[in-house]
Motif scaffolding. Structure first.
Motif, mmCIF file in Angstrom:
data_model
loop_
_atom_site.group_PDB
_atom_site.id
_atom_site.type_symbol
_atom_site.label_atom_id
_atom_site.label_comp_id
_atom_site.label_asym_id
_atom_site.label_seq_id
_atom_site.Cartn_x
_atom_site.Cartn_y
_atom_site.Cartn_z
ATOM 1 N N SER A 179 -8.456 2.668 2.834
ATOM 2 C CA SER A 179 -7.062 3.019 3.102
ATOM 3 C C SER A 179 -6.188 2.829 1.871
ATOM 4 O O SER A 179 -5.019 3.200 1.869
ATOM 5 C CB SER A 179 -6.533 2.188 4.262
ATOM 6 N N PHE A 180 -6.747 2.257 0.841
ATOM 7 C CA PHE A 180 -5.988 2.089 -0.405
ATOM 8 C C PHE A 180 -6.405 3.104 -1.464
ATOM 9 O O PHE A 180 -5.942 3.026 -2.597
ATOM 10 C CB PHE A 180 -6.205 0.673 -0.963
ATOM 11 N N ARG A 181 -7.256 4.032 -1.073
ATOM 12 C CA ARG A 181 -7.842 4.890 -2.079
ATOM 13 C C ARG A 181 -6.817 5.615 -2.920
ATOM 14 O O ARG A 181 -6.929 5.689 -4.131
ATOM 15 C CB ARG A 181 -8.738 5.942 -1.405
ATOM 16 N N ARG A 182 -5.812 6.166 -2.286
ATOM 17 C CA ARG A 182 -4.873 7.001 -3.040
ATOM 18 C C ARG A 182 -4.213 6.221 -4.161
ATOM 19 O O ARG A 182 -3.712 6.786 -5.105
ATOM 20 C CB ARG A 182 -3.812 7.572 -2.119
ATOM 21 N N ILE A 183 -4.246 4.888 -4.038
ATOM 22 C CA ILE A 183 -3.609 4.101 -5.078
ATOM 23 C C ILE A 183 -4.293 4.311 -6.417
ATOM 24 O O ILE A 183 -3.669 4.223 -7.455
ATOM 25 C CB ILE A 183 -3.614 2.617 -4.676
ATOM 26 N N TRP A 184 -5.607 4.559 -6.369
ATOM 27 C CA TRP A 184 -6.214 4.875 -7.658
ATOM 28 C C TRP A 184 -6.776 6.291 -7.711
ATOM 29 O O TRP A 184 -7.178 6.758 -8.759
ATOM 30 C CB TRP A 184 -7.283 3.850 -8.016
ATOM 31 N N VAL B 87 -18.401 -3.831 -1.372
ATOM 32 C CA VAL B 87 -18.742 -3.438 -0.003
ATOM 33 C C VAL B 87 -19.811 -2.356 -0.010
ATOM 34 O O VAL B 87 -20.721 -2.370 0.819
ATOM 35 C CB VAL B 87 -17.482 -2.959 0.742
ATOM 36 N N PHE C 90 -1.155 7.064 -8.355
ATOM 37 C CA PHE C 90 -0.155 6.746 -7.328
ATOM 38 C C PHE C 90 0.671 5.577 -7.811
ATOM 39 O O PHE C 90 0.279 4.435 -7.700
ATOM 40 C CB PHE C 90 -0.869 6.389 -6.028
ATOM 41 N N PRO D 125 -4.779 -1.355 -9.115
ATOM 42 C CA PRO D 125 -5.948 -0.683 -8.527
ATOM 43 C C PRO D 125 -7.250 -1.467 -8.698
ATOM 44 O O PRO D 125 -8.073 -1.514 -7.779
ATOM 45 C CB PRO D 125 -6.042 0.636 -9.308
ATOM 46 N N LEU E 289 -9.050 -3.701 -6.016
ATOM 47 C CA LEU E 289 -9.451 -2.945 -4.837
ATOM 48 C C LEU E 289 -10.679 -2.108 -5.136
ATOM 49 O O LEU E 289 -11.576 -1.979 -4.294
ATOM 50 C CB LEU E 289 -8.293 -2.064 -4.376
ATOM 51 N N GLN E 290 -10.718 -1.567 -6.325
ATOM 52 C CA GLN E 290 -11.921 -0.821 -6.711
ATOM 53 C C GLN E 290 -13.143 -1.726 -6.706
ATOM 54 O O GLN E 290 -14.210 -1.352 -6.214
ATOM 55 C CB GLN E 290 -11.719 -0.220 -8.108
ATOM 56 N N ASP F 149 -14.966 -1.855 4.713
ATOM 57 C CA ASP F 149 -15.037 -0.610 3.961
ATOM 58 C C ASP F 149 -13.885 0.316 4.329
ATOM 59 O O ASP F 149 -13.217 0.878 3.462
ATOM 60 C CB ASP F 149 -16.381 0.063 4.241
ATOM 61 N N LEU G 79 -13.567 -4.449 -5.008
ATOM 62 C CA LEU G 79 -13.914 -4.762 -3.628
ATOM 63 C C LEU G 79 -14.663 -3.604 -2.987
ATOM 64 O O LEU G 79 -15.654 -3.794 -2.265
ATOM 65 C CB LEU G 79 -12.641 -5.082 -2.833
ATOM 66 N N ASP G 80 -14.189 -2.402 -3.289
ATOM 67 C CA ASP G 80 -14.867 -1.215 -2.775
ATOM 68 C C ASP G 80 -16.317 -1.180 -3.241
ATOM 69 O O ASP G 80 -17.235 -0.939 -2.445
ATOM 70 C CB ASP G 80 -14.124 0.035 -3.247
ATOM 71 N N ARG H 290 0.825 -1.208 0.000
ATOM 72 C CA ARG H 290 0.000 0.000 0.000
ATOM 73 C C ARG H 290 0.862 1.262 0.000
ATOM 74 O O ARG H 290 0.474 2.286 -0.539
ATOM 75 C CB ARG H 290 -0.894 -0.022 1.242
ATOM 76 N N TRP I 172 -11.046 -0.507 5.576
ATOM 77 C CA TRP I 172 -9.788 -1.083 5.100
ATOM 78 C C TRP I 172 -9.570 -0.771 3.625
ATOM 79 O O TRP I 172 -8.498 -0.327 3.216
ATOM 80 C CB TRP I 172 -9.793 -2.596 5.335
ATOM 81 N N VAL I 173 -10.581 -1.003 2.845
ATOM 82 C CA VAL I 173 -10.447 -0.745 1.411
ATOM 83 C C VAL I 173 -10.163 0.729 1.166
ATOM 84 O O VAL I 173 -9.365 1.079 0.304
ATOM 85 C CB VAL I 173 -11.714 -1.185 0.664
#
Lengths: 107, 107
Positions: free
Chosen positions: B77-82, A75, B86, A65, A68-69, B72, A71-72, A17, B74-75
DNA sequence: TTTATATATTCCTTGACAGGAATATTCCAT
DNA sequence: ATGGAATATTCCTGTCAAGGAATATATAAA
């Protein structure tokens, strides 16, 4: 999702991350030996969670990405469960009851 | 998270997204036999994903909000990746390079 | 061209887990 | 009290996945 079920793999994802990392670095930071790390990365890679870029001797892994998107999004589809107070238990109980009386009424 | 890794259990959670259900109903809709459903529900229950309310003969299962909220978070916390683009690959490559020249300079 | 480093792969063993069948438990209806 | 539905539990078996050790592969360095 089963790729993230394994604790070590989850830790790897959390490590990545903060940016791309080398196999050796991951092994160091997580206190695992290199072969297992490679194996876990292979699983993550085949699940599309991670991608690799070879640089000379090393292989640099980083998160993709998309999963994770997804999964987002998944949820989020549960949001109303806690957004509105979404219980539906009362409704469901009445539903049950009416079903029973139906089957009683028409034997 | 490993509780959601099993496909049938994931389906159950998605079923319960639309409201509480009885064991028998879950078994019907997913085409599983009752004992397996009970076993899976037990796993989900012990993971805190699901809670049960006994009504007479039956047991009504429904989702608990908390684990989904945690997922939610947790996921997110990865937001900046997309969110921001990033990548950090370039930065990391330079980092690698400087480490190498360091270890060369001080043998 | 040999040597060293970084990573991947293979083989093996062990433990966990899912499914099937049978059985136990609980509650309702008669 | 007895039978029957709904659910849980147990026992068994087969499968799969993770870890360890050893080895293979590729690239850099000498």
């Amino acid at each position: 999702m089963s790729a993230l079920a394994e604790p070590n793999r989850l830790h790897m994802v959390e490590l990545l991350r903060d940016g791309p990392l080398t196999v050796g670095e991951i092994a160091d930071r997580l206190g695992l030996n290199q072969p297992q790390v490679s194996k876990h990365l292979r699983v993550l890679s085949e699940a599309g969670i991670v991608e690799v870029q070879p640089i000379a001797n090393r292989r640099i892994y980083k998160l993709r990405p998309q999963p994770l998107q997804e999964l987002d999004a998944w949820v989020k589809s549960f949001r109303r469960i806690w957004d509105e107070s979404f219980d539906r238990l009362d409704a469901y109980l009445q539903e049950l009851q009416s079903q029973e009386s139906n089957s009683k009424d028409k034997p």
